[in-house]
Design a protein around this motif. Sequence first.
Motif, mmCIF file in Angstrom:
data_model
loop_
_atom_site.group_PDB
_atom_site.id
_atom_site.type_symbol
_atom_site.label_atom_id
_atom_site.label_comp_id
_atom_site.label_asym_id
_atom_site.label_seq_id
_atom_site.Cartn_x
_atom_site.Cartn_y
_atom_site.Cartn_z
ATOM 1 N N SER A 194 0.526 -1.312 -0.187
ATOM 2 C CA SER A 194 0.184 -0.093 -0.196
ATOM 3 C C SER A 194 0.861 1.057 -0.465
ATOM 4 O O SER A 194 0.992 2.609 -0.527
ATOM 5 N N GLY A 195 2.149 1.002 0.415
ATOM 6 C CA GLY A 195 2.913 2.603 0.696
ATOM 7 C C GLY A 195 3.221 2.997 -0.769
ATOM 8 O O GLY A 195 4.192 3.809 -0.955
ATOM 9 N N CYS A 196 2.765 1.891 -1.589
ATOM 10 C CA CYS A 196 2.838 2.141 -3.631
ATOM 11 C C CYS A 196 2.646 3.645 -3.939
ATOM 12 O O CYS A 196 3.267 4.537 -4.604
ATOM 13 N N ILE B 199 4.246 10.782 -4.005
ATOM 14 C CA ILE B 199 5.839 11.828 -4.392
ATOM 15 C C ILE B 199 5.701 11.852 -5.317
ATOM 16 O O ILE B 199 6.551 12.481 -6.134
ATOM 17 N N ARG B 200 5.969 10.437 -6.405
ATOM 18 C CA ARG B 200 6.640 10.672 -7.640
ATOM 19 C C ARG B 200 5.579 12.005 -8.479
ATOM 20 O O ARG B 200 6.940 12.730 -9.513
ATOM 21 N N ARG B 201 4.636 11.670 -8.315
ATOM 22 C CA ARG B 201 4.265 12.848 -9.032
ATOM 23 C C ARG B 201 3.988 14.245 -8.672
ATOM 24 O O ARG B 201 4.570 15.246 -9.552
ATOM 25 N N LYS B 202 4.252 14.234 -7.686
ATOM 26 C CA LYS B 202 4.307 16.310 -6.866
ATOM 27 C C LYS B 202 5.974 15.748 -7.208
ATOM 28 O O LYS B 202 6.178 17.377 -7.315
ATOM 29 N N GLY B 203 6.815 14.818 -7.491
ATOM 30 C CA GLY B 203 8.387 15.141 -7.820
ATOM 31 C C GLY B 203 9.159 16.222 -6.619
ATOM 32 O O GLY B 203 10.155 16.169 -6.948
ATOM 33 N N VAL C 128 12.776 -0.258 0.703
ATOM 34 C CA VAL C 128 12.734 0.113 -0.653
ATOM 35 C C VAL C 128 12.017 1.282 0.003
ATOM 36 O O VAL C 128 12.503 2.425 -0.911
ATOM 37 N N TYR C 129 11.111 1.636 0.060
ATOM 38 C CA TYR C 129 10.099 2.752 0.494
ATOM 39 C C TYR C 129 11.279 3.987 0.784
ATOM 40 O O TYR C 129 10.881 5.064 0.840
ATOM 41 N N MET D 93 -2.608 3.405 3.253
ATOM 42 C CA MET D 93 -1.737 2.512 4.283
ATOM 43 C C MET D 93 -2.018 2.132 5.376
ATOM 44 O O MET D 93 -2.560 1.403 5.902
ATOM 45 N N ILE D 94 -2.867 3.116 5.832
ATOM 46 C CA ILE D 94 -4.727 2.928 6.755
ATOM 47 C C ILE D 94 -5.280 2.689 7.210
ATOM 48 O O ILE D 94 -5.805 1.344 7.701
#
Length: 223
Positions: A30-32, A38-42, A87-88, A169-170
């Motif tokens: 779920s951390g994905c 985060i990736r989209r926000k950069g 990894v996260y 995650m929650i």
Amino acid sequence: MLDALSEVLQPYKELVGNAAAIVTVLQMFSGCFVCNDIRRKGTSSGFSPMPFIGGCALTVLFLQHALLMGDPAMIKANVVGFGISAVYATFFLLYTPRNGRADFWKQVAMSTALTAALLAYAQVENPAVVEDRFGLIVTILMLMLIAQPLFGLPEIMRKKSTEGLPFAMILSGTIVGFMWLLYGVILNNMFVILQNLAGVTLSAIQLALFAIYPSKDSKKKKN
């Protein structure tokens, strides 16, 4: 009553234990969703690294507790959980601005030091009481990690938005907590029961925040 329920559920011990381990591993993914945000926000700015850093530390401590209990299902779940959390945490670091990396490594150092100290304690404590005492310590740390997003409750209320809270995650954590709660009942282990009962309760409180305060993304979609 608990003894009677545990006895009734004993035939399902292996089934529930394996199911809980599988759900735990799935929950780790779920951390994905957070990583994708985060990736989209950069950048990781606005997100806390503690769910990932703390996840690494807790899985190591839970692994130690599982070894003390001699429980195969919990051992497997935490070995895999540590790898995924690592990894996260690495992904989070890659998207952390240079001026924020000092704080990231500070949290890593503090978590590592605390984990090492507790592992050392588990080796020197009286074998007759170490399982219960170590379990209590790990339970307290787990509840602190789960409750960490609630520390930002005043800011959530001020902005009337749950943006930044890891919903996936929650939610998955609530499901996993319920599965281990059931497994704790089968084991008739009060520490496993109490830690997961408290965890499910805290997760439910956080889920309620999403019903009260929608995220900004939801507001944009409505507009």
